[in-house]
Design a protein around this motif. Structure first.
Motif, short mmCIF file in Angstrom:
data_model
loop_
_atom_site.label_atom_id
_atom_site.label_comp_id
_atom_site.label_asym_id
_atom_site.label_seq_id
_atom_site.Cartn_x
_atom_site.Cartn_y
_atom_site.Cartn_z
N SER A 53 59.03 21.25 188.21
CA SER A 53 58.74 22.34 189.15
C SER A 53 57.88 23.41 188.49
O SER A 53 56.99 23.99 189.14
N HIS A 54 58.11 23.67 187.22
CA HIS A 54 57.30 24.66 186.49
C HIS A 54 55.83 24.26 186.47
O HIS A 54 54.94 25.07 186.77
N LYS B 232 53.93 24.43 189.82
CA LYS B 232 53.42 25.75 190.21
C LYS B 232 52.00 25.96 189.69
O LYS B 232 51.16 26.55 190.37
N GLN C 258 49.76 23.80 191.78
CA GLN C 258 49.63 24.33 193.14
C GLN C 258 48.44 25.28 193.25
O GLN C 258 47.73 25.30 194.26
N GLN C 259 48.19 26.04 192.19
CA GLN C 259 47.08 26.99 192.21
C GLN C 259 45.74 26.27 192.38
O GLN C 259 44.87 26.72 193.11
#
Length: 536
Positions: free
Chosen positions: A400-401, A404, A407-408
């Motif tokens: 999950s880290h 992120k 995702q950017q």
């Protein structure tokens, strides 16, 4: 699952030139010559090839070029040397003007070219190394073929024809590249158009002959042979733009009948080639590959002070975790301009008493980046002294880290200019404790510019990892399905030599776990319609 290691990522051509070479540097020699050397697996440079001699020119552009197979998953180290020579081309270390070392990965990620000083720091002489992509293997070819006046094979004076298109493999044997549908009860079939990659059809060589055979389908599974022809893609393309037909020849009938003409004709209705971007196009035009390292700090690894521990800090050698980090990181760093590696740990009890599954190895509270591979190794050793190995083995927090970060890039992919693709390297000795959460995290990440590499160390039974490495079908869980396969799992144990960790076993590990990355990156780019940025 194991990927198809050492499959060629691309074919590139290297060209060499020099400029501003001072006349005095030639030491009375009238010409120059360049030599390309390749670092082999025995740890030494061997000559790959050399250019022609260029006489009376202080800015030579050598005509001789060097085709080379590029493998993303390999550390392809090169050395370019330039010598002052006479017309004979005989080289001597005494007349070495200078040399430059780099990897093929660095060369390609530097927009495919590199200019470097030749000789001493005060010299204005430069060597320029350029690359060109040769690969057409990713091109998509649309073919549609009709047949006329085929031989009659069935009792009622018709046939049930289909085509089998064959290419030659590396053993010079014909293998089936495509088979059309069967058209029942006709001597003038019109087969459907189909799309095939240039690699599957002819390995990207449009002048290579392929064999098109025509058969009459039979219910018992034994087709009757009608005839065949040999033709290249170039010839198919020309035939599609003209009235030229392809003659189906049955050699046995031809040898028996004096007036034999053919066993039918094929008409190329359509042969269109649609170029597709390849991995190298993205790398040469700005795409960065950022590698994050995740390390297992669970108690099952054993006490780091004991030689039997997988985390043992051997003063004379690297342990299995360090080997895996170096093997994968050494490849990835060529595609990352800042050479900064985020490094996290999981399954440890911190000095505060908190059990963490995403703490930063460098001890920082807000920045996980380490300066190069050496920085990662130093932070790893530091963490072994500062945390307690604990548990459980939870993967989802680190996935999950990194998601992120991915995702950017995913929110505004646009083009490959300055685009970052994330690779997460997870090194673990145990079975995942939060498998359900991990599956959901992987499925969520599958639509992001991200790949996950899991290296299993030790002798644990890692069978459950195959659920994540979904080569056969996309990962699904609780009604959610991954958009693409982004996980590659490999057991380090399978690469040990006589049970020992060696330099070559680490190299083979890197080849195995990284072989699928180019395909995964291309899948993402096509999924999001990200084109290579040609303007940079």
């Amino acid at each position: 699952m194991a990927g198809e290691a050492s499959s060629i990522t691309a074919e590139v051509t290297i060209r060499i030139s020099c400029r501003n070479v001072p006349q005095d540097d030639l030491k009375s020699k009238p010409g120059m010559l360049a030599v390309v050397n390749f670092w082999d697996e025995d740890g030494e440079y061997i000559e790959y090839g050399r250019t022609e001699v260029v006489l009376d020119n202080l800015n030579p552009r050598f005509a001789q070029n060097f085709p080379m197979a590029y493998y993303f998953e390999q550390y392809q180290r090169l050395k370019f040397e330039v010598f002052a020579v006479d017309a004979s081309g005989e080289i001597s270390e005494e007349f070495l003007l200078g040399d430059v070392e780099c990897t093929l990965g660095i060369l390609l990620s530097n927009k495919g070219n590199l200019a470097a000083r030749l000789g001493s720091e005060s010299s204005k002489a430069e060597i320029i190394i350029d690359t060109e992509n040769n690969s057409t293997v990713s091109d998509l070819i649309t073919l549609q073929i009709n047949g006329t006046d085929l031989d009659k094979k069935d009792f009622l004076g018709k046939s049930d024809p289909y085509l089998e298109i064959m290419r030659k493999d590396e053993n010079d044997e014909h293998v089936c590249a495509y088979q059309t549908e069967v058209i029942k009860n006709t001597l003038n079939p019109k087969w459907d158009a189909f799309i095939i990659s240039a690699y599957d059809l002819c390995e990207g060589d449009y002048s290579r002959p392929i064999k098109i055979s025509c058969y009459d389908w039979n219910r018992d599974g034994n087709p009757d042979y009608i005839g065949e022809c040999m033709v290249s893609v170039d010839e198919l393309k020309r035939a599609s733009a003209s009235t030229t037909t392809l003659q189906l020849i049955n050699e046995k009938k031809k040898n028996k009948k004096k007036k034999y003409k053919n066993s039918g004709e094929l008409h190329v209705v359509q042969c269109e080639i649609e170029p597709q971007p390849i991995f190298v196009d993205y790398i040469k035009n700005g795409t960065q590959i950022n590698c994050t390292v995740g390390v297992d700090f669970t108690a099952s690894n054993g006490n780091p002070r004991h030689p039997s521990s997988l985390h043992y800090n051997d003063p004379d050698d690297l342990n299995v975790y360090q080997r895996a980090i170096v093997a994968v990181g050494a490849i990835c760093q060529d595609y990352d301009t800042d050479k900064m590696f985020p490094a996290l740990g999981f399954g440890a009890k911190l000095s505060s008493g908190v059990i963490s599954h995403d703490f930063f190895l460098n001890g920082s509270s807000d920045d996980p980046n380490c300066d190069g591979i050496e920085g990662v190794l130093e932070a790893y050793k530091q963490s072994l002294s500062n945390v307690q190995l604990y548990g459980p083995t939870n993967f989802a927090p680190i996935i999950s880290h990194v998601s992120k970060q991915a995702q950017q890039a995913d929110e505004n992919p646009g083009s490959s200019l300055c685009f970052s693709y994330q690779i997460l390297l997870m090194v673990t000795d145990g079975i995942i404790s939060d498998m359900d959460e991990t599956k959901l995290a992987v499925i969520k990440a599958s639509g992001l510019p991200m790949s996950i590499i899991i290296v299993g160390v030790g002798d644990t039974d890692f069978d459950e990892m195959d659920e994540l490495d979904s080569d056969e079908q996309l990962l699904s869980f609780e009604g959610n399905t991954a958009e693409r396969d982004i996980v590659q799992f490999v057991e380090f144990q399978k690469f040990l030599e006589d049970g020992q960790i060696t330099h070559s076993s680490a190299i083979n590990l890197a080849r195995e776990v990284l072989a699928e990355v180019p395909r995964q990156i291309l899948e993402y780019m096509r999924l999001k319609n990200v084109a290579p940025n040609k303007s940079n």
